[in-house]
Design a protein around this motif. Structure first.
Motif: not given
Length: 298
Positions: A28-32, A107-119
């Motif tokens: 459900k949570t992904l890096a770029l 199907t059921i809907p899904y929500e995905i958060e995409v984050v930038n892991t570089a600081q």
């Protein structure tokens, strides 16, 4: 007791012969750029055909599909999609339709958060210590020659543009030229046989792109940068395009948006109708321009 046994038997039989759809999203949570997997499985097909979006066309356009594998057996359907997202934000996989016989499963809907892991405060350490290197004129030329050549080329282009604007002939910009060019592009789209092959996603993407460029050139409306809602609102305020043509643009563009987000799956007849109406609109556009010119003269 006998009624209870009968009801229980009926319930078991109904479930044993009905189709069961299940879906799963691995993360459900992904890096770029990270790869994620989305799977859909349908059981109890009983040799019925499953109809869904074409291969590599199931997910909305935000998702870059890497692999779309479909496995079909007499009693089951399995679809495994690997994808990545290359922009930060929150994205939604909407309800997706699968038609089994005469029955529509979703199907059921899904929500995905995409984050930038570089600081931004991450420290980058050199592997080796820096060394002082003495450069001569030849070295500097090798380092900067492409910048110098690019600068000289830019000056040459600017001079050429000035000369062309001042002394060159102005290109034709009549409504007929724009109409003929767009009709050629529509003919090229027709020859790609997207309609016959059922490739509705590619068909609507190219059809609307051609239409937007034509509207921008023919009517001086920034259709190539406006969202569909804003474009329709501007057309109604502008009154440059006739109401019949406005209706065609509105219907086709909104259907194209639904196709892009995998919310509708048009059939061949609908695609043929939209293509013919856009073609007729392009052919009739010169009448809109003539009417607008008469209105300005009055």
């Amino acid at each position: 007791m006998k009624k209870l046994v009968l009801l229980l038997s009926f319930f078991i039989c109904a479930n044993a012969f009905s189709q069961i759809l299940s879906s799963n999203l691995e993360k459900k949570t992904l890096a770029l750029g990270e790869v994620n997997r989305f799977t859909v499985k349908i059981d109890n097909l009983n040799n019925q055909e499953v109809k869904a979006a074409a291969k590599d066309g199931l997910l909305p356009f935000h998702f870059e599909e890497i692999k779309d594998s479909i496995g079909v057996q007499s009693n089951s359907y399995h679809r495994n999609i690997e994808f990545s997202v290359f922009e930060e934000g929150t994205y939604t996989i909407p309800e997706l339709e699968f038609k089994v016989g005469d029955k529509i499963l979703k199907t059921i809907p899904y929500e995905i958060e995409v984050v930038n892991t570089a600081q931004k405060d991450d420290v980058i350490n050199d592997i080796m210590n820096n060394k002082d290197v003495k450069l001569d004129v030849t070295d500097y030329w090798q380092l900067y020659k492409w910048y110098v050549l690019a600068f000289l080329a830019l000056i040459a282009v600017i001079i050429a543009i000035i000369m062309f604007v001042r002394y060159g002939r102005k290109s034709k910009d009549s409504p007929v030229v724009a109409t003929n060019q767009t009709l050629k592009e529509l003919d090229s789209l027709k020859k790609k046989k997207y309609i016959e092959e059922g490739n509705y996603r590619s068909f609507y993407v190219e059809l609307i792109d051609i239409s937007r460029k034509f509207i921008a050139k023919q009517y001086r409306i920034p259709a190539d940068v406006l969202l569909t809602d804003d474009l329709v609102h501007l057309m109604k305020e502008n009154n440059t395009i006739s109401q019949d043509n406005e209706k065609i643009i509105e219907d086709v563009f909104f259907r194209g948006d639904l196709v892009k987000f995998a919310k509708t799956f048009p059939d061949q007849q609908t695609m043929e109708k939209d293509f013919n109406e856009i073609t007729d609109f392009v052919k009739r556009s010169s009448k809109d321009i003539e009417f607008e010119n008469l209105r300005k003269d009055v």
